[in-house]
Each structure stands twice: as C-alpha cells, then as structure tokens.
Design a protein around this motif. Structure first.
Motif, PDB file in Angstrom:
ATOM      1  N   TYR A  18       9.932 -14.540   1.868  1.00 55.39           N
ATOM      2  CA  TYR A  18       9.812 -14.011   0.510  1.00 55.39           C
ATOM      3  C   TYR A  18      10.599 -14.837  -0.502  1.00 55.39           C
ATOM      4  O   TYR A  18      10.202 -14.944  -1.663  1.00 55.39           O
ATOM      5  CB  TYR A  18      10.226 -12.544   0.488  1.00 55.39           C
ATOM      6  N   LYS A  19      11.697 -15.441  -0.079  1.00 57.57           N
ATOM      7  CA  LYS A  19      12.403 -16.356  -0.977  1.00 57.57           C
ATOM      8  C   LYS A  19      11.528 -17.564  -1.296  1.00 57.57           C
ATOM      9  O   LYS A  19      11.450 -18.004  -2.456  1.00 57.57           O
ATOM     10  CB  LYS A  19      13.706 -16.823  -0.329  1.00 57.57           C
ATOM     11  N   ASP A  68       6.984  -8.008 -10.676  1.00 57.02           N
ATOM     12  CA  ASP A  68       8.175  -7.451 -11.331  1.00 57.02           C
ATOM     13  C   ASP A  68       8.432  -6.008 -10.941  1.00 57.02           C
ATOM     14  O   ASP A  68       9.482  -5.459 -11.291  1.00 57.02           O
ATOM     15  CB  ASP A  68       8.020  -7.545 -12.857  1.00 57.02           C
ATOM     16  N   ASN A 103      11.600 -11.293  -5.289  1.00 51.92           N
ATOM     17  CA  ASN A 103      12.979 -10.885  -5.557  1.00 51.92           C
ATOM     18  C   ASN A 103      13.572 -10.263  -4.292  1.00 51.92           C
ATOM     19  O   ASN A 103      13.304  -9.105  -3.978  1.00 51.92           O
ATOM     20  CB  ASN A 103      13.014  -9.892  -6.718  1.00 51.92           C
ATOM     21  N   ALA A 153      16.475  -8.692  -2.885  1.00 51.38           N
ATOM     22  CA  ALA A 153      17.696  -8.070  -3.393  1.00 51.38           C
ATOM     23  C   ALA A 153      18.746  -7.871  -2.303  1.00 51.38           C
ATOM     24  O   ALA A 153      19.930  -7.678  -2.615  1.00 51.38           O
ATOM     25  CB  ALA A 153      17.369  -6.724  -4.037  1.00 51.38           C
ATOM     26  N   VAL A 204      11.034  -5.066  -5.187  1.00 47.39           N
ATOM     27  CA  VAL A 204      12.061  -5.944  -4.629  1.00 47.39           C
ATOM     28  C   VAL A 204      11.962  -5.868  -3.108  1.00 47.39           C
ATOM     29  O   VAL A 204      11.462  -4.889  -2.548  1.00 47.39           O
ATOM     30  CB  VAL A 204      13.488  -5.555  -5.087  1.00 47.39           C
TER      31      VAL A 204
END
Length: 306
Positions: free
Chosen positions: A130-131, A115, A136, A138, A118
């Motif tokens: 990374y997806k 969290d 995340n 961005a 990004v």
C-alpha cells in the motif's frame, strides 16, 4: 557433447539441493501449522465464552447505549480504516495476493475515493504494497510471531483503539484470509469499530468455527447490573475487541502456514519432475556419447584391418 552432459549434470545437482531445501521448509511449516491449530482449539474455548456474553448483552439491549445516534453519526467525520493482515515474508503461495486482492475489491466497493480510507497493516507485505501504491498507511506492525501470543495482540488493539478515540478514523474493518482447511482459505472482512449491536450481530452470523456454534438461551428478563451497565460494558467490550483481532491474526497465521506448506510441497513436486526430466536427458546424452565412441572405435578398427 561432454560439455552438454556436464551442464545437465550440474543442473541435476542444483535442483536436488533446491529440493532438499523446499522439502525441509515444507516440514517446518507443517509443524508450525499443527502447533497453531492446537493453540486455536484452546483459544476457541475462550472466544466462545466471551462471544456468548456479548451476544446476551446484545439481545438484552445493553449495547444499544453504545450505538451513536443519527445526529452523532451524521456529525462524525473521518475516513474508514482497513486493518489488513498479511505475512512478513514470501514463499507463501497465493496467500498475500488473495488477501490484498480481496481487500482492494472491498475498498473499491465501499470507499473508492483514496481520501476516504486509511490502511492499518499487520504484516510487511501489506504495508509495503500500500505504500508503493500511494495509500495512506496510518499504522503498521511487522514481525508477528509464527505462533502469535495474546500479549502481542493487546498492544495492537490498544494502539488502534486509541487512534479511533482520537478520531483518526470513524470505522474499522478487519481484512484477512480465513483458514478453512489445509488446502483452502477464504478472504474475510469483519467490522470491528464502532462496536454496536448491529456490527456484533453481523460478526456472530458471519463467523464459523467457535462463533457459529454460539447459541444463547431465550431471555425472559433484562439484566440487573451492578454497579452499572457502563462498568460491565467497559470490562467486556475491550476483551471482545481483543478476541476479534487476536482471532483474526491467529486465523490468518494458520492460513499463512497452510499456504506456505502447500507452496513448498508444490515446489518439491516440481523439483522431482524436473530432476526426472533432466536425468532422462542426461542418460540419453550419455547413451548417445557412448554410441558415438563405439562407432568411432569400430570405424578405426575397420580402417586398420584394411
């Protein structure tokens, strides 16, 4: 035996076709590598000048006004952003795996909580990776030219800077493969934002090539700035940001072409070895078939004589 020989013969022909492709791709990547190295030499002349100016600003303490105060820094919240530069395609050897592995190690050391960071991906391989792993992402940019232009990078920098100004992240690191020579590239991380004296001096000391040769003369007096310090900073710092990102993408693309050229050379060499092995196997099978035929003919002749 005949079917076995035909299979081997087919594999030889198929491998030779593959070898022609890999050899052609190696030649193409070598040409691109030579072209981008020529462009890098020209770019280094520009970046040496802009970095020298920024270093003077840092040494004269004009950049101190850009550094956030401790109170501001403590109150500023937001994830860390990692600008990860990879390729859009495969057949580049260990180029992408090295970049992603190095980035993951750096993230694990600095922001182990998912969290807290990004990903800003330049290159489809990094974006897809990374997806797939639930990070995340961005921002992503695909289709960087084989010989990147400065205009391409200006759009990337503008978007990223706006995201920073909108407080979508609090700091930004650029992660990429640095081209050392035609057989070697090293993973590198540089802090881009926030742009303060400390991060700029770290960037200067961590760079090589044009950056390593930058030496500023001892300053005997502070700058006299007209119309104001802020006007100078507003003019210089965006150019510095663009030069850092463009230099990283140009450097990464150089490493990509080099890695691709080496991968295609290795594939071509492996094809040569396989062709030699298959040809030896084919010749042995052919010799065995001829020997068998001669034996059968001789045996039949002897049977007729008796």
């Amino acid at each position: 035996m005949a079917e076995s020989m035909n299979e081997v013969k087919h594999r030889i022909a198929s491998t030779k076709n593959t070898r022609q492709i890999t050899e052609a791709m190696q030649m193409v990547q070598t040409v691109k590598l030579n072209q981008i190295q020529g462009q890098t030499a020209t770019y280094n002349e520009y970046v040496a000048k802009i970095k020298a100016v920024v270093m003077h600003l840092a040494e004269s303490h004009l950049l101190d006004s850009q550094a956030p105060s401790k109170t501001q820094d403590q109150g500023k919240k937001g994830p860390t952003a990692y600008l990860v530069i990879t390729s859009d395609r495969g057949m580049v050897g260990s180029y992408n795996s090295n970049a992603l592995r190095g980035t993951n190690r750096f993230i694990a050391d600095h922001t182990p909580n998912a969290d807290d960071y990004v990903i800003l991906a330049v290159g489809g391989t990094g974006a897809d990776f990374y997806k797939k792993n639930g990070a995340n992402v961005a921002y992503e940019y695909r289709g960087v030219s084989d010989i990147p232009t400065f205009q391409e990078v200006k759009g990337i920098v503008k978007t990223i800077t706006q995201m920073y100004n909108d407080h979508l992240f609090s700091e930004l690191y650029v992660c990429y493969n640095h081209f050392v020579n035609r057989v070697r590239s090293d993973f590198r991380v540089e802090k881009l934002l926030p742009m303060d004296r400390e991060s700029i001096e770290q960037s200067m000391s961590g760079a090589d090539g044009a950056g390593a040769s930058i030496k500023t003369e001892a300053l005997t007096a502070e700058y006299e700035v007209e119309p104001s310090e802020q006007e100078v900073l507003h003019a210089i710092l965006p150019q510095y940001s663009e030069s850092l990102v463009y230099g990283a993408i140009l450097d990464a693309k150089t490493a990509e072409h080099s890695s691709s050229s080496m991968a295609m050379k290795a594939a071509t060499d492996n094809a040569d070895d396989l062709i030699s092995s298959l040809e030896l196997k084919y010749n042995r099978a052919r010799q065995a078939a001829i020997t068998t035929e001669i034996t059968e003919i001789t045996g039949g002749q002897e049977a007729l004589n008796h």
